[in-house]
Design a protein around this motif. Sequence first.
Motif, PDB file in Angstrom:
ATOM      1  N   ARG A  89       0.871  -1.174   0.000  1.00  0.00           N
ATOM      2  CA  ARG A  89       0.000   0.000   0.000  1.00  0.00           C
ATOM      3  C   ARG A  89       0.911   1.228   0.000  1.00  0.00           C
ATOM      4  NH1 ARG A  89      -5.289  -0.661   2.876  1.00  0.00           N
ATOM      5  NH2 ARG A  89      -5.689  -1.370   0.759  1.00  0.00           N
ATOM      6  N   CYS A 148     -10.195  -3.136   4.547  1.00  0.00           N
ATOM      7  CA  CYS A 148      -9.286  -2.282   3.767  1.00  0.00           C
ATOM      8  C   CYS A 148      -8.299  -3.059   2.895  1.00  0.00           C
ATOM      9  CB  CYS A 148      -8.492  -1.377   4.699  1.00  0.00           C
ATOM     10  SG  CYS A 148      -9.504  -0.304   5.724  1.00  0.00           S
ATOM     11  N   HIS A 149      -8.250  -4.380   3.048  1.00  0.00           N
ATOM     12  CA  HIS A 149      -7.297  -5.167   2.255  1.00  0.00           C
ATOM     13  C   HIS A 149      -7.972  -6.324   1.511  1.00  0.00           C
ATOM     14  CE1 HIS A 149      -3.759  -3.124   3.864  1.00  0.00           C
ATOM     15  NE2 HIS A 149      -4.159  -3.346   5.098  1.00  0.00           N
ATOM     16  N   GLU A 152     -13.499  -6.995  -1.728  1.00  0.00           N
ATOM     17  CA  GLU A 152     -14.642  -6.118  -1.952  1.00  0.00           C
ATOM     18  C   GLU A 152     -14.601  -4.945  -0.999  1.00  0.00           C
ATOM     19  OE1 GLU A 152     -18.075  -8.714  -1.740  1.00  0.00           O
ATOM     20  OE2 GLU A 152     -16.959 -10.096  -3.029  1.00  0.00           O
ATOM     21  N   VAL A 153     -13.695  -4.029  -1.262  1.00  0.00           N
ATOM     22  CA  VAL A 153     -13.547  -2.866  -0.392  1.00  0.00           C
ATOM     23  C   VAL A 153     -14.654  -1.865  -0.740  1.00  0.00           C
ATOM     24  CG1 VAL A 153     -12.007  -0.983   0.295  1.00  0.00           C
ATOM     25  CG2 VAL A 153     -11.063  -3.253  -0.192  1.00  0.00           C
ATOM     26  N   ASP A 154     -15.371  -1.438   0.295  1.00  0.00           N
ATOM     27  CA  ASP A 154     -16.487  -0.509   0.159  1.00  0.00           C
ATOM     28  C   ASP A 154     -16.065   0.781  -0.571  1.00  0.00           C
ATOM     29  OD1 ASP A 154     -19.231   0.365   1.474  1.00  0.00           O
ATOM     30  OD2 ASP A 154     -17.788   1.993   1.803  1.00  0.00           O
ATOM     31  N   GLN A 158     -12.496   2.735  -0.539  1.00  0.00           N
ATOM     32  CA  GLN A 158     -11.664   2.626  -1.742  1.00  0.00           C
ATOM     33  C   GLN A 158     -11.232   4.001  -2.243  1.00  0.00           C
ATOM     34  OE1 GLN A 158     -13.434  -0.064  -4.570  1.00  0.00           O
ATOM     35  NE2 GLN A 158     -11.901   0.489  -6.093  1.00  0.00           N
ATOM     36  N   HIS A 159     -12.175   4.961  -2.223  1.00  0.00           N
ATOM     37  CA  HIS A 159     -11.835   6.311  -2.684  1.00  0.00           C
ATOM     38  C   HIS A 159     -10.794   6.950  -1.780  1.00  0.00           C
ATOM     39  CE1 HIS A 159     -15.856   6.303  -4.953  1.00  0.00           C
ATOM     40  NE2 HIS A 159     -14.857   6.056  -5.775  1.00  0.00           N
ATOM     41  N   LEU A 161      -8.629   5.419   0.044  1.00  0.00           N
ATOM     42  CA  LEU A 161      -7.344   4.739  -0.160  1.00  0.00           C
ATOM     43  C   LEU A 161      -6.680   5.197  -1.466  1.00  0.00           C
ATOM     44  CD1 LEU A 161      -8.207   1.100   1.001  1.00  0.00           C
ATOM     45  CD2 LEU A 161      -6.675   2.711   2.159  1.00  0.00           C
ATOM     46  N   GLU A 162      -7.491   5.333  -2.514  1.00  0.00           N
ATOM     47  CA  GLU A 162      -6.944   5.749  -3.820  1.00  0.00           C
ATOM     48  C   GLU A 162      -6.333   7.149  -3.751  1.00  0.00           C
ATOM     49  OE1 GLU A 162     -10.183   5.330  -6.587  1.00  0.00           O
ATOM     50  OE2 GLU A 162      -9.895   3.149  -6.688  1.00  0.00           O
ATOM     51  N   ASP A 168      -1.748   1.841  -4.761  1.00  0.00           N
ATOM     52  CA  ASP A 168      -2.109   0.779  -3.812  1.00  0.00           C
ATOM     53  C   ASP A 168      -2.222  -0.596  -4.490  1.00  0.00           C
ATOM     54  OD1 ASP A 168      -2.969  -0.576  -1.606  1.00  0.00           O
ATOM     55  OD2 ASP A 168      -5.000   0.267  -1.607  1.00  0.00           O
ATOM     56  N   THR A 171      -4.858  -4.864  -1.922  1.00  0.00           N
ATOM     57  CA  THR A 171      -6.225  -5.366  -1.783  1.00  0.00           C
ATOM     58  C   THR A 171      -6.286  -6.755  -2.415  1.00  0.00           C
ATOM     59  OG1 THR A 171      -6.824  -4.232  -3.822  1.00  0.00           O
ATOM     60  CG2 THR A 171      -7.371  -3.102  -1.773  1.00  0.00           C
TER      61      THR A 171
END
Length: 188
Positions: A89, A148-149, A152-154, A158-159, A161-162, A168, A171
């Motif tokens: 990440r 978070c990993h 199916e990250v919500d 996801q936003h 994290l991006e 990244d 996941t």
Amino acid sequence: MNRWKMISVALALAAVGPAHAESVDERIAASQEAIQDFAGTLQGHLMEAMQQGGPTEAISVCQQVAPQIAEDISAETGWSVGRTSLKLRNPDNAPDEWERAVLEHFEARRAQGVPASELAYHETVQEGDEEVFRFMRAIPTGSVCLTCHGSEVDGDIQHALERLYPEDQATGYSEGDVRGAFTIIQRM
Ligand code: HEC
């Protein structure tokens, strides 16, 4: 000098003695203890943030607190203590050559059915002019990590994290996978 005085001088000299060289077992035990401290402290902060502010709040804990804990424990022990992974990440956590080889070895052992929680490796290696003791312990992916990993990250997470980690790769994990490893370098 009387006899007792001679004995006490001899004992005092013995206590000062040559520098105590730690055995490999002692170095492993001390590494495990530092990792326990790292994992426990981080887990505490993570769970608290997840409960109080939800996963998006917890992202900033992982971002700010994880490197801080690594720095604190490194300062306390005088070693280099951190986390690394084959799928990163944060690019700051990139493995060096030795760490990459150990992580690949962990993946191979995991593929043979060894639980991630049992994977650890140590070696005394030459680094330039000096010998160092290196230790790694795999970090298993638990169910809480999937937020978070996982695969199916919500959307909101996801936003977030991006935005923070445009590159990244961390996941797509499933429970029981090796998420990465704690890594320690002790100067001898
Ligand atoms: C709330 C979201 C979130 C949860 C839940 C979470 N992580 Fe992370 N994880 C992150 C973030 C953000 C980073 C990047 C931290 C940094 O910048 O150093 C990270 C980084 C890591 C790293 C360092 C390697 C890398 O990829 O940079 C490891 C190892 C790791 N996480 C393991 C876990 C494990 C094991 C769990 C479950 C116990 C977990 N994480 C739960 C968000 C999370």
